[in-house]
Write an enzyme that holds these catalytic residues in place. Structure first.
Site, PDB file in Angstrom:
ATOM      1  N   ARG A 245       0.841  -1.259  -0.150  1.00  0.00           N
ATOM      2  CA  ARG A 245       0.121  -0.115  -0.122  1.00  0.00           C
ATOM      3  C   ARG A 245       1.244   1.215  -0.089  1.00  0.00           C
ATOM      4  O   ARG A 245       2.013   1.258   0.598  1.00  0.00           O
ATOM      5  CB  ARG A 245      -0.936   0.132   1.195  1.00  0.00           C
ATOM      6  CG  ARG A 245      -2.089  -0.955   1.048  1.00  0.00           C
ATOM      7  CD  ARG A 245      -3.096  -0.308  -0.099  1.00  0.00           C
ATOM      8  NE  ARG A 245      -4.178  -1.313  -0.084  1.00  0.00           N
ATOM      9  CZ  ARG A 245      -4.228  -2.156  -0.873  1.00  0.00           C
ATOM     10  NH1 ARG A 245      -3.212  -2.426  -1.929  1.00  0.00           N
ATOM     11  NH2 ARG A 245      -5.355  -2.832  -1.233  1.00  0.00           N
ATOM     12  N   GLU A 274      -1.164   8.158  -5.053  1.00  0.00           N
ATOM     13  CA  GLU A 274      -1.687   7.614  -6.268  1.00  0.00           C
ATOM     14  C   GLU A 274      -3.220   8.322  -6.590  1.00  0.00           C
ATOM     15  O   GLU A 274      -3.853   8.999  -5.527  1.00  0.00           O
ATOM     16  CB  GLU A 274      -2.149   6.334  -6.094  1.00  0.00           C
ATOM     17  CG  GLU A 274      -0.706   5.216  -6.204  1.00  0.00           C
ATOM     18  CD  GLU A 274      -1.242   3.554  -6.127  1.00  0.00           C
ATOM     19  OE1 GLU A 274      -2.196   3.341  -6.647  1.00  0.00           O
ATOM     20  OE2 GLU A 274      -0.495   3.160  -5.367  1.00  0.00           O
ATOM     21  N   HIS A 292       0.909   0.287  -9.842  1.00  0.00           N
ATOM     22  CA  HIS A 292      -0.050  -0.757  -9.128  1.00  0.00           C
ATOM     23  C   HIS A 292      -0.666  -1.837  -9.949  1.00  0.00           C
ATOM     24  O   HIS A 292      -1.797  -1.923 -10.059  1.00  0.00           O
ATOM     25  CB  HIS A 292      -1.335   0.219  -8.514  1.00  0.00           C
ATOM     26  CG  HIS A 292      -1.814  -0.171  -7.264  1.00  0.00           C
ATOM     27  ND1 HIS A 292      -2.352   0.486  -6.525  1.00  0.00           N
ATOM     28  CD2 HIS A 292      -1.828  -1.450  -6.886  1.00  0.00           C
ATOM     29  CE1 HIS A 292      -2.934  -0.167  -5.366  1.00  0.00           C
ATOM     30  NE2 HIS A 292      -2.596  -1.548  -5.598  1.00  0.00           N
TER      31      HIS A 292
END
Length: 319
Positions: A245, A274, A292
């Site tokens: 994360r 992000e 990602h």
């Protein structure tokens, strides 16, 4: 019954649900229009990945929702407890993408260990004119075999990372406050296997002794897991990978550690801001980058789709 798969769904999941009589809609609805779309079309099941946010305002505004599904592991983009307090089922697919994420960890490790991330940037521009110079600059690559990998977080993905590392001949150490021991089964192509028990240890020990560190933990509510103090504990020349994360690592502290030579390279699949990562991170020559894509394999997406379909049918008692 209408299902909105707002961030997409693999065809295997669409087929499995369609065969049970569901209407699966894969139109990408903008976040600002999502409430209206769900209500206008009487959507009863909302499936998302990491892009769509399912907060309490959306939940309150959409009384037709019965199930919210996350295609993946982490559910930070969903107000899970609140949804469940409203008698909405919230599901995810924690086992479906473990292998894919673990393999991406090693893609970053191999890339950094042999400077692939940097050579792939420079070879198209300088390869024809500075071949010998580039070759010289990449002569200090290292092997993974025989090195120590420190795994922070020994859940499904962490254990899959351990399995691959053991197969490569690496020493595995791990930290996890919720897991005391993990039994890792390493299976070979001819159905032979070995079992290796890994005892977890305090985080400080892993930081001090690992040559490579990889993180597999949820989002942190109380600051970073890895910041300046943690980088200071690490070996000089350590490498670090984050496919868990964004926000687990303090990116400013990481940049300082890279610039000072404390960290030899980093592999990042997730970022603090992000979908707009820091320019300093994106352009740093010692950082291997992916957008990602930990679960972005055909196999993982197939498993995710089938897992969501199975859970939905089970909740609604559809045979």
């Amino acid at each position: 019954m209408k299902i909105l798969a707002n961030d997409g769904l693999d065809q295997s999941g669409i087929d499995a649900l369609s065969q049970k009589g569901f209407q699966v809609i894969t139109t990408k609805v903008p976040q600002d229009y999502l409430m209206h779309y769900i209500n206008e079309n009487s959507i009863r099941i909302l499936l998302v990945r990491s892009a769509t946010q399912v907060r309490r305002e959306l939940i309150d505004a959409c009384p037709t929702l019965e199930i919210i599904g996350r295609g993946g592991v982490g559910m930070d983009n969903i107000d899970v407890d609140y949804a469940r307090s409203k008698n909405i089922h919230v599901i995810n697919t924690p086992a479906a993408s473990s292998e894919s994420v673990a393999e991406l960890v090693f893609a970053h490790l191999f890339s950094g260990a042999r400077f692939l991330h940097d050579s792939n940037r420079k070879m198209p521009v300088q390869g024809a004119t500075h071949f010998a110079t580039l070759k010289k600059s990449y002569e200090k690559g290292i092997e993974l075999r025989g090195k120590t990998i420190g795994i922070i977080g020994m859940g499904r993905i962490g254990q899959e990372v351990a399995r691959i590392a053991l197969g490569l001949g690496m020493r595995v150490i791990a930290a996890d406050s919720n897991v005391g021991r993990a039994s890792i089964k390493v299976t070979f192509y001819n159905n032979q296997f070995i079992n290796v028990d890994i005892e977890t240890e305090p985080l400080e020990g892993v930081l001090k002794h690992a040559d490579f560190i990889t993180l597999h933990v949820p989002s942190q509510k109380n600051g970073y897991m890895i910041g300046a103090a943690e980088f200071a504990m690490m070996k000089t020349g350590v490498a670090i990978v984050n496919c868990s994360r964004g926000g687990v690592i303090d990116e400013e502290a990481l940049l300082n550690a890279l610039n000072e030579g404390k960290v030899s390279f980093a592999g990042l699949d997730v970022f603090m801001n992000e979908p707009s990562p820091s320019e300093e991170i994106l352009t740093h020559p010692k950082v291997s980058l992916t957008p990602h894509t930990g679960a972005s394999t055909l196999e993982a997406q197939d498993r995710i789709g089938l897992s969501l379909a199975k859970q939905i049918c089970s909740i609604l008692q559809i045979q």
